[in-house]
Design a protein around this motif. Structure first.
Motif: not given
Length: 170
Positions: A79-80, A83, A86-87, A123, A150, A153
């Motif tokens: 999940l990290l 993120f 996705a960023r 970030f 993904s 996850t």
């Protein structure tokens, strides 16, 4: 033993992570695509996930609690990765000039800045993170890593759910 916790599946996960890292090294070494700070962070997360899979292939948890903890750890790192990727994808979708033009190197940030300040700069991203230099099947590198994270996850969630179901069958 559950198929999702088999040593083969875990070893295949480890090999897949190593293949991703090997391909990243190929892109860097032979094609000259230097990684941006977010790429380096994503590589580190892939390495950690690969290490988790390697440990699972060597020492499969026997207890239901161990399997749940293992799935949770895999899920947290996956999940990290989602993120971060996705960023990174979001940065690549920004118009030219909308992202800060430069940032210090990752080595400089870790040597001279506080961890919180380093993470904030990472970030925020820079124009290095917004560049789209390589594509496969119409997707760039951050999009492919987002797909990998993904899938990892989803895999960890399915393993967790299957273990919970296994507990209720006992």
């Amino acid at each position: 033993m559950n198929f999702l916790y088999s040593r083969r599946i875990s070893f295949l996960g480890f090999l897949f992570c190593m293949a991703l890292l090997s391909f990243a090294a190929y892109l860097q070494t032979y094609l000259g695509l230097l990684p941006c700070p977010l790429c380096v962070v994503q590589r580190l997360i892939v390495l950690i996930i690969g290490f988790i899979f390697l440990i699972n292939s060597l020492f499969t948890p026997a207890s239901i609690r161990g399997k749940k903890i293992n799935s949770a750890i895999l899920g947290v790192f996956s999940l990290l990765g989602v993120f971060v990727a996705a960023r990174h994808v979001w940065l690549t979708l920004q118009p030219v000039g909308a992202v800060a033009t430069c940032s210090p190197t990752l080595e400089y940030m870790f040597k001279n800045m506080a961890v919180t300040q380093t993470l904030q700069i990472l970030f925020l991203g820079s124009d290095d993170c917004a560049k789209q230099t390589w594509h496969l099947l119409g997707l760039n590198i951050p999009e492919w890593t987002l797909i990998f994270f993904s899938a990892a996850t989803i895999f960890s969630i399915v393993r967790y759910i299957v273990v919970k179901a296994e507990k209720h069958q006992l």
